[in-house]
Design a protein around this motif. Structure first.
Motif, mmCIF file in Angstrom:
data_model
loop_
_atom_site.group_PDB
_atom_site.id
_atom_site.type_symbol
_atom_site.label_atom_id
_atom_site.label_comp_id
_atom_site.label_asym_id
_atom_site.label_seq_id
_atom_site.Cartn_x
_atom_site.Cartn_y
_atom_site.Cartn_z
ATOM 1 N N ASN A 37 0.804 -1.226 0.000
ATOM 2 C CA ASN A 37 0.000 0.000 0.000
ATOM 3 C C ASN A 37 0.834 1.272 0.000
ATOM 4 O OD1 ASN A 37 0.966 -0.383 2.611
ATOM 5 N ND2 ASN A 37 -0.903 0.319 3.601
ATOM 6 N N LYS A 38 2.105 1.220 0.386
ATOM 7 C CA LYS A 38 2.846 2.454 0.631
ATOM 8 C C LYS A 38 3.083 3.275 -0.638
ATOM 9 C CE LYS A 38 3.262 2.074 5.105
ATOM 10 N NZ LYS A 38 2.386 0.910 5.351
ATOM 11 N N ASN A 66 8.131 0.025 6.636
ATOM 12 C CA ASN A 66 7.775 -0.235 5.233
ATOM 13 C C ASN A 66 7.632 1.075 4.465
ATOM 14 O OD1 ASN A 66 7.596 -3.017 5.651
ATOM 15 N ND2 ASN A 66 5.453 -2.882 6.288
ATOM 16 N N SER A 171 -5.842 -4.301 6.402
ATOM 17 C CA SER A 171 -5.158 -3.992 7.668
ATOM 18 C C SER A 171 -5.060 -2.488 7.874
ATOM 19 C CB SER A 171 -3.722 -4.522 7.645
ATOM 20 O OG SER A 171 -3.669 -5.852 7.242
ATOM 21 N N ALA A 172 -4.912 -2.092 9.140
ATOM 22 C CA ALA A 172 -4.734 -0.662 9.428
ATOM 23 C C ALA A 172 -3.606 -0.423 10.421
ATOM 24 C CB ALA A 172 -6.018 -0.061 9.983
ATOM 25 N N GLY A 173 -2.853 0.646 10.136
ATOM 26 C CA GLY A 173 -1.927 1.222 11.104
ATOM 27 C C GLY A 173 -2.463 2.603 11.411
ATOM 28 N N THR A 174 -2.189 3.557 10.504
ATOM 29 C CA THR A 174 -2.767 4.902 10.650
ATOM 30 C C THR A 174 -4.239 4.933 10.223
ATOM 31 O OG1 THR A 174 -2.175 5.529 8.398
ATOM 32 C CG2 THR A 174 -0.541 5.971 10.112
ATOM 33 N N GLY A 175 -4.680 3.951 9.434
ATOM 34 C CA GLY A 175 -6.049 3.930 8.927
ATOM 35 C C GLY A 175 -6.227 4.675 7.608
ATOM 36 N N ASP A 270 2.874 -10.694 6.010
ATOM 37 C CA ASP A 270 3.948 -9.911 6.651
ATOM 38 C C ASP A 270 3.817 -10.032 8.171
ATOM 39 O OD1 ASP A 270 1.707 -7.836 6.892
ATOM 40 O OD2 ASP A 270 3.380 -6.858 7.905
ATOM 41 N N TYR A 273 1.228 -6.635 9.961
ATOM 42 C CA TYR A 273 -0.139 -6.262 9.607
ATOM 43 C C TYR A 273 -0.978 -7.425 9.083
ATOM 44 C CZ TYR A 273 1.640 -1.474 9.893
ATOM 45 O OH TYR A 273 2.204 -0.310 10.330
ATOM 46 N N GLY A 301 1.267 -5.903 1.475
ATOM 47 C CA GLY A 301 2.732 -6.004 1.328
ATOM 48 C C GLY A 301 3.446 -6.099 2.669
ATOM 49 N N GLY A 302 4.604 -5.451 2.755
ATOM 50 C CA GLY A 302 5.332 -5.403 4.024
ATOM 51 C C GLY A 302 6.252 -6.575 4.287
HETATM 52 C C1 LIG Z 1 1.708 0.578 6.605
HETATM 53 C C2 LIG Z 1 1.049 -0.730 6.397
HETATM 54 C C3 LIG Z 1 -0.310 -0.920 6.679
HETATM 55 C C4 LIG Z 1 -1.167 0.134 7.324
HETATM 56 O O1 LIG Z 1 -1.529 1.156 6.450
HETATM 57 P P1 LIG Z 1 -2.253 2.462 7.035
HETATM 58 O O2 LIG Z 1 -2.579 3.255 5.836
HETATM 59 O O3 LIG Z 1 -1.235 3.159 7.915
HETATM 60 O O4 LIG Z 1 -3.412 2.044 7.822
HETATM 61 C C5 LIG Z 1 -0.881 -2.154 6.420
HETATM 62 N N1 LIG Z 1 -0.131 -3.164 5.920
HETATM 63 C C6 LIG Z 1 1.174 -3.021 5.643
HETATM 64 C C7 LIG Z 1 1.919 -4.200 5.138
HETATM 65 C C8 LIG Z 1 1.808 -1.806 5.870
HETATM 66 O O5 LIG Z 1 3.116 -1.675 5.619
#
Ligand SMILES: *Cc1c(COP(=O)(O)O)cnc(C)c1O
Length: 310
Positions: A37-38, A66, A171-175, A270, A273, A301-302
């Motif tokens: 996604n990055k 990532n 998946s979410a980190g920051t969303g 990964d 996430y 990914g990741g």
């Molecule tokens: C950064 C990341 C996420 C989270 O993405 P957000 O936009 O921050 O929610 C999910 N999966 C992977 C593999 C990531 O590297």
């Protein structure tokens, strides 16, 4: 090989009576240097930097990030100079992630954790701004409306490949990624699984960011309450799937990762996430809590992150 593939449920999680089908959109196979996604989150930040005629692009991330990895790989062949503020002091031995980042020609700036938290208001960012003219700053993880907009485009592309799903899972980190996907407004329910501990409030942030995106795309100031309701009904947020916290693993989760790989030999999850996302949803399915017929996991990914583990 198609970029959407069937997902075989590991043996221990199968049910005799179930008739759901699971598929994976293999985001991990996109962009050989910057998969997942990055890159999508960076896309509109790069066009904004171009508009502003920036020469220097700077961003933030941890030693296994990532985001920093994708940032460096994307900038390598661009006209921009890249600057990475790394969380914490640099260790004598760079992590494999930071080695890659450095070999793409990025400048690494260590930071003190409490200064790092201040982002563009940190002392380290101020020093960088004094040294370099016209720095375009990208938030940690490539977030914000611009980051989400790239993910809206991503969702559209995925949906055009195959739109016969009644649930998407991401998946979410920051969303940010999930907000972009939600703003795409297809028919499917969207299940978002957080990798962070204590993220209960994030559901509202995702709704708000998706709303902002839709408003800016429509050129309107407000969303209709019907539209707000639709977004609210489509979004399911799981904040109890973190397995002890960011980048932590239970034995059960490690076992699941192995079993997934055994039943899907071409697929790797990964460590931060997607493993938790798949685990959580497959457990729900096993427990009879998954009412959908056709589910699409978005693999974000990741995989480079595995190099941080022995
Ligand atoms: C950064 C990341 C996420 C989270 O993405 P957000 O936009 O921050 O929610 C999910 N999966 C992977 C593999 C990531 O590297």
């Amino acid at each position: 090989m198609s970029i959407i593939q069937p997902f075989v449920i590991p043996k221990h999680y199968q049910r005799k009576d179930g008739c759901s089908e699971f598929f994976v959109y293999r985001g991990d196979l996109e962009h050989s240097h910057a998969p997942g996604n990055k890159w999508h989150k960076l896309k509109y930040h790069l066009s904004e930097a171009e508009k502003r005629q920036a020469r220097y692009l700077a961003t933030f991330g941890g030693p296994y990030s990532n985001h920093l990895h994708a940032f460096a790989q994307t900038l390598k062949d661009s006209p921009y100079e890249g600057i990475c503020v790394v969380r914490g002091e640099l260790q004598p031995q760079l992590t494999p992630t930071l080695q890659d980042v450095a070999s793409c020609g990025m400048e690494l700036w260590p930071s003190l954790r409490r200064d790092y938290k201040l982002g563009v208001a940190s002392d380290v960012a101020k020093r960088i701004n004094q040294l370099y003219p016209d720095v375009y700053w990208i938030p940690e993880g490539g977030g914000g409306v611009l980051g989400a907009r790239g993910c809206l485009d991503w969702a559209r592309n995925i949906d055009h490949l195959d739109n016969k799903y009644d649930a998407w899972v991401v998946s979410a980190g920051t969303g940010t990624t999930s907000a972009g996907i939600l703003a795409y407004q297809n028919e499917a329910d969207l299940h978002v699984v957080s990798a962070l501990k204590g993220a209960h409030e994030q559901r509202n942030e995702i709704l708000a960011l998706a709303g902002c995106l839709i408003k800016s795309a429509q050129g309107t100031k407000c969303l209709s309450s019907a539209l707000k309701n639709t977004l609210d009904h489509r979004l399911f947020f799981h904040s109890n799937a973190h397995q002890g916290g960011y980048a932590k693993h239970s034995d059960e989760l490690l076992e699941f990762i192995k079993e997934c790989h055994e039943s899907n030999p071409d697929l790797m999850l990964d460590p931060v996430y997607t493993c938790k996302t798949f685990f959580h949803i497959i457990q729900r399915w096993r427990d009879g809590l998954w009412p959908y017929q056709r589910t699409l996991f978005i693999h974000t990914g990741g995989l480079q992150g595995w190099r941080g583990y022995s």
